[in-house]
Design a protein around this motif. Structure first.
Motif, short mmCIF file in Angstrom:
data_model
loop_
_atom_site.label_atom_id
_atom_site.label_comp_id
_atom_site.label_asym_id
_atom_site.label_seq_id
_atom_site.Cartn_x
_atom_site.Cartn_y
_atom_site.Cartn_z
N GLY A 643 -20.35 -2.24 9.49
CA GLY A 643 -20.55 -3.79 10.02
C GLY A 643 -18.95 -4.07 10.12
O GLY A 643 -18.68 -4.01 10.37
N ALA A 644 -19.79 -5.68 9.66
CA ALA A 644 -19.02 -6.57 10.10
C ALA A 644 -17.30 -7.09 8.67
O ALA A 644 -18.25 -7.77 7.74
CB ALA A 644 -18.70 -7.98 10.50
N ALA A 645 -15.85 -6.72 9.30
CA ALA A 645 -15.10 -6.76 7.92
C ALA A 645 -14.42 -7.75 8.60
O ALA A 645 -13.96 -8.52 7.85
CB ALA A 645 -14.80 -5.89 7.09
N SER A 646 -13.09 -7.56 9.30
CA SER A 646 -13.58 -7.47 10.53
C SER A 646 -14.64 -6.07 11.19
O SER A 646 -15.23 -6.70 11.91
CB SER A 646 -12.61 -6.39 11.52
N ALA A 647 -14.23 -4.98 10.56
CA ALA A 647 -15.25 -3.76 10.85
C ALA A 647 -15.20 -2.59 9.65
O ALA A 647 -14.40 -3.02 9.01
CB ALA A 647 -15.34 -3.04 11.70
N TYR A 648 -16.38 -2.50 8.97
CA TYR A 648 -16.12 -1.64 7.92
C TYR A 648 -17.00 -0.38 7.84
O TYR A 648 -17.87 0.28 8.45
CB TYR A 648 -16.05 -2.35 6.12
N VAL A 649 -16.47 0.74 7.26
CA VAL A 649 -17.45 1.95 7.54
C VAL A 649 -17.99 1.95 6.10
O VAL A 649 -17.29 2.83 5.20
CB VAL A 649 -17.02 3.53 7.86
N ARG A 650 -19.56 2.80 5.90
CA ARG A 650 -20.02 2.94 3.58
C ARG A 650 -20.30 4.07 3.74
O ARG A 650 -21.41 4.29 4.98
CB ARG A 650 -20.14 1.91 3.67
N CYS A 651 -19.82 4.59 3.31
CA CYS A 651 -20.80 6.40 3.01
C CYS A 651 -20.46 7.08 1.86
O CYS A 651 -20.28 6.82 0.71
CB CYS A 651 -20.67 7.36 3.95
N ARG A 665 -8.00 11.32 15.69
CA ARG A 665 -8.50 10.76 16.81
C ARG A 665 -9.28 8.94 16.54
O ARG A 665 -9.39 8.38 17.03
CB ARG A 665 -9.76 11.43 17.50
N ALA A 666 -8.91 8.92 15.26
CA ALA A 666 -9.47 7.37 14.21
C ALA A 666 -8.34 7.31 14.00
O ALA A 666 -8.37 5.66 13.61
CB ALA A 666 -9.93 7.76 12.89
N ALA A 667 -6.82 7.34 14.42
CA ALA A 667 -5.43 6.77 14.66
C ALA A 667 -6.00 5.24 15.20
O ALA A 667 -5.01 3.93 14.63
CB ALA A 667 -4.32 7.88 14.57
N GLY A 668 -6.59 5.39 16.19
CA GLY A 668 -6.87 3.53 17.10
C GLY A 668 -7.83 2.80 16.30
O GLY A 668 -7.86 1.39 16.65
N LEU A 669 -8.54 3.36 15.52
CA LEU A 669 -9.53 2.91 15.05
C LEU A 669 -8.40 1.21 13.23
O LEU A 669 -9.86 0.67 13.34
CB LEU A 669 -10.52 3.32 14.25
N ALA A 680 -12.35 0.38 5.29
CA ALA A 680 -12.06 -1.03 6.64
C ALA A 680 -11.42 -0.82 7.80
O ALA A 680 -10.60 0.11 8.09
CB ALA A 680 -11.38 -2.09 5.80
N ALA A 681 -11.52 -1.31 8.77
CA ALA A 681 -11.30 -0.84 10.03
C ALA A 681 -10.61 -1.89 10.93
O ALA A 681 -10.76 -3.15 10.48
CB ALA A 681 -11.90 -0.27 11.12
N GLN A 682 -9.50 -1.89 11.15
CA GLN A 682 -8.85 -2.97 12.32
C GLN A 682 -10.02 -3.85 13.76
O GLN A 682 -9.95 -5.26 13.83
CB GLN A 682 -7.75 -3.15 12.80
N ALA A 683 -10.61 -2.37 13.86
CA ALA A 683 -11.55 -2.50 15.77
C ALA A 683 -12.62 -3.24 15.18
O ALA A 683 -13.22 -3.76 13.63
CB ALA A 683 -12.31 -1.35 16.06
N ASP A 684 -13.16 -3.96 16.12
CA ASP A 684 -14.72 -4.50 15.59
C ASP A 684 -15.54 -3.42 15.84
O ASP A 684 -15.17 -2.40 15.55
CB ASP A 684 -14.84 -5.57 16.87
N PRO A 685 -16.90 -4.22 15.01
CA PRO A 685 -17.96 -3.07 15.51
C PRO A 685 -18.29 -2.29 16.22
O PRO A 685 -17.98 -1.01 15.88
CB PRO A 685 -19.32 -4.36 14.81
N ALA A 686 -18.66 -2.94 17.33
CA ALA A 686 -19.22 -1.99 18.41
C ALA A 686 -17.58 -1.49 18.90
O ALA A 686 -18.10 0.15 18.79
CB ALA A 686 -19.22 -3.41 20.05
N GLY A 687 -16.63 -1.39 18.57
CA GLY A 687 -15.57 -0.33 18.94
C GLY A 687 -16.08 0.39 17.98
O GLY A 687 -15.24 1.44 18.31
N LEU A 688 -15.72 -0.11 16.74
CA LEU A 688 -16.00 1.29 15.67
C LEU A 688 -16.70 2.14 16.00
O LEU A 688 -17.14 2.50 15.73
CB LEU A 688 -16.19 0.64 14.67
N LEU A 689 -17.89 1.46 16.47
CA LEU A 689 -19.20 2.48 16.59
C LEU A 689 -19.08 3.14 17.84
O LEU A 689 -19.62 4.19 17.75
CB LEU A 689 -20.46 1.98 16.88
N GLU A 690 -18.49 2.86 19.33
CA GLU A 690 -17.94 3.76 19.84
C GLU A 690 -17.23 4.82 19.46
O GLU A 690 -17.39 6.40 19.80
CB GLU A 690 -17.54 3.04 20.93
N GLY A 691 -16.06 4.74 18.97
CA GLY A 691 -15.25 5.69 18.39
C GLY A 691 -15.76 6.53 17.34
O GLY A 691 -14.99 7.79 17.61
#
Length: 846
Positions: A643-651, A665-669, A680-691
């Motif tokens: 989602g948008a936080a800038s972006a976040y991942v929940r599980c 490989r997650a260093a850039g996110l 939480a991520a600094q990348a936008d949701p679309a970038g986070l999905l692709e990563g």
């Protein structure tokens, strides 16, 4: 008709036009539509316009080779010339029967085009055409002839002329004019000229033979060799400048046996066939190409569905984008340029006009997709026939040495539609199934239009014809090189001529010569309404030949599906999301992969939907590996939420999040843990999905409410766009309504300008409007109402255009005159203040 009953010979082109009927004048205006743009005020102005350089050049460019050769012969004949003189120049002393038979028609054509006027005993080429075609040192004549004896001896000293006359065996005269006349008479007298040349040295005759067919000019030294001296002394060569000599026209014509052209071409080249096929084979092959054309255009637009290549600053596609398009379509780059330009001409693609300008499909593309296949083909070929944009030029250079790019500027060639139509018309003149070689078609086109300004234009016309043949094959207008039934209907052509018994081919490669009458009735270009009817007829003929779309595929255990033919649109669209195309051809092979299945799930499909879809559309049982693949991807799909936080991942499984954090490989996110089950991520949701997907996970996007967000890339469309307008090749041919109105106006203006006036009432200047004061105008009008006499008036309309009219006043009141207008053949009302003046007609004026 006796000499006394014959009407007087016209003294000018205007008089010759005045003697024509409406049908003949209409034929002139149809063949030279630039003459009524705008409509001339009278026949004198029409004749003046017909003699302007630009109009004459355009008319000469549209003559066939024999008609042009006839005009060139008149340019080197006497002015005026007789028909017999012209026939001698064209047919020679041997009177070639083909030339004798064809010359009357060629002369009629030149008269119809107002390039020649006068009776057969006084034929005149219009002055501008004579200036363009007559020989000169700067502009050699296509005939290869030089100046006449009179022209070549202008400026020569009288003593030298008398020396030449004496050496030629003629009696001396008292003046140069008679001496030149006597010399020309010798050169045009076949018997005396033969006797003179009989005594010539052999090497002197050899010099004449080198110059006889042109160019007629040669170089000499100050001390000429004896063989040249013999010719110079007798005037068989005449000096034109220091060190330069010319072969006089009369001498060349004697050596040529009277021919103005080395090879008159009264009959067009025969279009021969290189192969003959059964009509059913041709139609089937063409239908297959038509289906491939539709599939190619669909694939192109599907590739650009979410936004195509960027528009160059100067307009058009970059070379790199054209290469990418060619790879995507699996065609050569020239073919890719053709399909892109065709879609553009049909209005299916355009620029979106955004700040970051890109090419994309237009809303018309969605409408086109909903049409039946035959109607979609009809729209493509109709746009192709009329398009002036020429894909074959892509990759070439313009006049400023800039590269011409697909969809860019500079690709319009106004002659392209005419050449395409003429090429197909030549094919339509052959028997069904007959495929011509390109050479005879190009030779025929060169005969029909031999003069195009320069060699570069000639080359372009030939290339346009070659492109027309290849593009017609790509579109399915032709099949195996022969015109198909749907192609014939597209032209509005009648049924193909049947080959005679003597012309039956014995094998598929046998040549079948097709002999045409010298002037077959040409297929004329159709009006838009007629073309729409013809295109609909072509679509009806094509429809039964196209393969019927299928509603099933064959699923295989290796995670592929085989479509044995074209698929119905809903099935094809869904399969295009669920699987990737692996190979094309008669059967299309689709491959199922984890990525393609996830793509379908992202588009809103559930695993149960995919199972049901495959079961419903497969003629074979759904293979177990494919069912496992769908279930496995679906089980992991949406396990992670972005989602948008800038972006976040929940599980719910914090071990999975720990695994992600530990992955390099997650260093850039820019991930960091906010809670055991949230990153939480600094990348936008679309970038986070692709990563995360690149790392092997199958995350799903979620909305602000926490629901799974079904994301599907929306098709990018331009705002409504119209297809590009073809660039016309000069003014359009007038239709019957415009032509009738133009003829009426020209006749009316001519009546007003040529009606006799009473002495002392007409203005002094030729063509000037009458000028009288307001009081005199009113008094003359009122008197004419009482007497019923006709008057000549000058009138200026609201746009400021001046004209002359002949009217019969009926009443005058309120500042207006109501009168029967002889020039318009109707009753009209004119404001008196717009009448410049009035004059009475002569008593014998009709």
């Amino acid at each position: 008709m006796s000499t006394e009953d014959r009407p007087p010979a016209p003294r000018s082109l205007a008089e010759a036009l005045r003697a024509r009927g409406d049908a003949a004048l209409g034929a002139l205006l149809r063949s030279r539509p630039d003459l009524i743009t705008p409509v001339p005020t009278d026949l004198t102005q029409l004749a003046t316009r017909a003699g302007t350089r630009a109009s004459v050049v355009r008319a000469l460019e549209r003559l066939d080779r024999f008609a042009l050769q006839t005009a060139e012969a008149l340019a080197v004949a006497a002015d005026p010339a007789t028909y017999d003189e012209l026939l001698g120049l064209m047919a020679g002393d041997d009177a070639d029967p083909a030339v004798v038979a064809a010359l009357p028609h060629a002369l009629d054509l030149l008269r119809e085009q107002a390039l020649v006027w006068g009776d057969d005993d006084r034929l005149r080429l219009v002055r501008t055409a004579r200036e363009l075609l007559a020989p000169s040192p700067q502009h050699p004549s296509p005939t290869g002839l030089g100046p006449t004896v009179q022209e070549a001896t202008a400026g020569m000293s009288p003593g030298r002329i008398q020396e030449i006359v004496a050496a030629a065996g003629l009696a001396s005269t008292h003046d140069s004019v008679s001496a030149v006349t006597a010399l020309a008479g010798l050169f045009t007298d076949r018997a005396r000229m033969a006797a003179l040349l009989a005594g010539a040295p052999a090497d002197s005759v050899e010099v004449l033979e080198r110059l006889v067919w042109g160019p007629p000019y040669g170089q000499v030294t100050p001390d000429p060799a004896p063989r040249l001296r013999w010719l110079l002394d007798r005037g068989l060569l005449l000096p034109t400048a220091p060190g330069t000599v010319v072969l006089p026209r009369e001498v060349a014509l004697h050596l040529r046996r009277g021919l103005a052209h080395r090879a008159p071409e009264p009959v067009p080249p025969v279009v021969e066939t290189a192969a003959v096929h059964r009509p059913q084979v041709v139609d089937s092959a063409a239908a297959g190409q038509a289906y491939t054309a539709l599939a190619t255009v669909e694939e192109l637009l599907k590739d650009w569905d979410e936004g195509g290549p960027a528009v160059l600053r100067a307009g058009g596609l970059s070379v790199r984008d054209l290469k990418r398009t060619a790879v995507a379509l699996d065609v050569p780059e020239p073919a890719a340029a053709f399909w892109v330009e065709l879609a553009y001409a049909a209005g299916l693609i355009a620029s979106d006009g955004e700040a970051d300008e890109r090419y994309a499909a237009t809303p018309a593309y969605d409408e086109w997709l909903e049409q039946p296949p035959a109607e979609r083909w009809s729209r493509l070929v109709t746009a192709w026939l009329a398009a002036t944009r020429t894909a074959g030029l892509v990759g070439g250079r313009d006049a400023k040495d800039r590269t011409l790019s697909a969809l860019g500027p500079g690709l319009d060639r106004s002659a392209a539609p005419e050449v395409r139509h003429r090429v197909l018309a030549l094919l339509a003149g052959l028997p069904e199934g007959a495929a011509p070689a390109a050479g005879p078609v190009l030779a025929r086109l060169r005969w029909e239009r031999p003069l195009r300004g320069d060699r570069r234009e000639d080359d372009l016309r030939g290339r346009l014809a070659e492109w027309a043949l290849s593009e017609a094959e790509l579109l399915g207008v032709t099949g195996r090189g022969a015109l198909s039934a749907q192609g014939r209907a597209l032209l509005g052509a009648p049924a193909a001529p049947a080959p005679g018994p003597e012309a039956e081919p014995s094998g598929p490669g046998d040549k079948l010569p097709v002999h045409h009458h010298h002037r077959p009735a040409p297929l004329t270009a159709l009006s838009p309404a007629e073309q729409a009817v013809a295109s609909a007829a072509a679509a009806r003929l094509l429809a039964p030949l196209l393969p019927e779309p299928l509603d099933h595929v064959l699923l295989q255990a290796d995670l592929t599906a085989v479509a044995p033919g074209p698929l119905r649109r809903p099935l094809a669209d869904m399969l295009g999301v669920l699987a990737d195309v692996e190979s094309k051809g008669g059967a299309t092979v689709y491959r199922f992969t984890p990525g393609s299945v996830r793509r379908a799930l992202d588009a809103g499909q559930a695993a149960s939907d995919l199972h049901a879809f495959l079961a419903a559309h497969s003629r074979t049982p759904v293979p177990q590996p494919l069912a496992y693949l769908i279930d496995d991807v679906a089980r992991r799909h949406g396990h992670l939420r972005v989602g948008a936080a800038s972006a976040y991942v929940r599980c719910d499984d914090d071990a999975v999040l720990s695994e992600i954090l530990a992955d390099k490989r997650a260093a850039g996110l820019g991930l960091r843990r906010l809670a055991p089950t949230v990153l939480a991520a600094q990348a936008d949701p679309a970038g986070l999905l692709e990563g995360l997907r690149a790392m092997g996970f199958a995350p799903a996007a979620e909305s602000a409410e926490g629901d799974v967000l079904i994301t599907r890339a929306l098709a990018h469309r331009t705002p409504p766009r119209t297809a590009p307008e073809p660039v016309p090749d000069g003014p359009p041919v007038p239709d019957d309504t415009l032509l009738a109105a133009a003829l009426r106006a020209i006749r009316a203006g001519d009546l007003a300008s040529t009606t006799p006036r009473k002495p002392g009432t007409a203005p002094a200047g030729n063509g000037e409007l009458p000028r009288t004061g307001a009081a005199e105008t009113l008094a003359t009008m009122q008197a004419a109402v009482l007497t019923g006499e006709a008057l000549w008036i000058g009138y200026v309309n609201a746009e400021g255009a001046a004209s002359q009219r002949v009217i019969a006043p009926i009443r005058v009141e309120g500042g207006f005159v109501t009168a029967y207008d002889h020039t318009a053949d109707e009753v009209r009302t004119y404001p008196l203040h717009r009448i410049t003046g009035v004059a009475e007609l002569a008593d014998d004026a009709s």
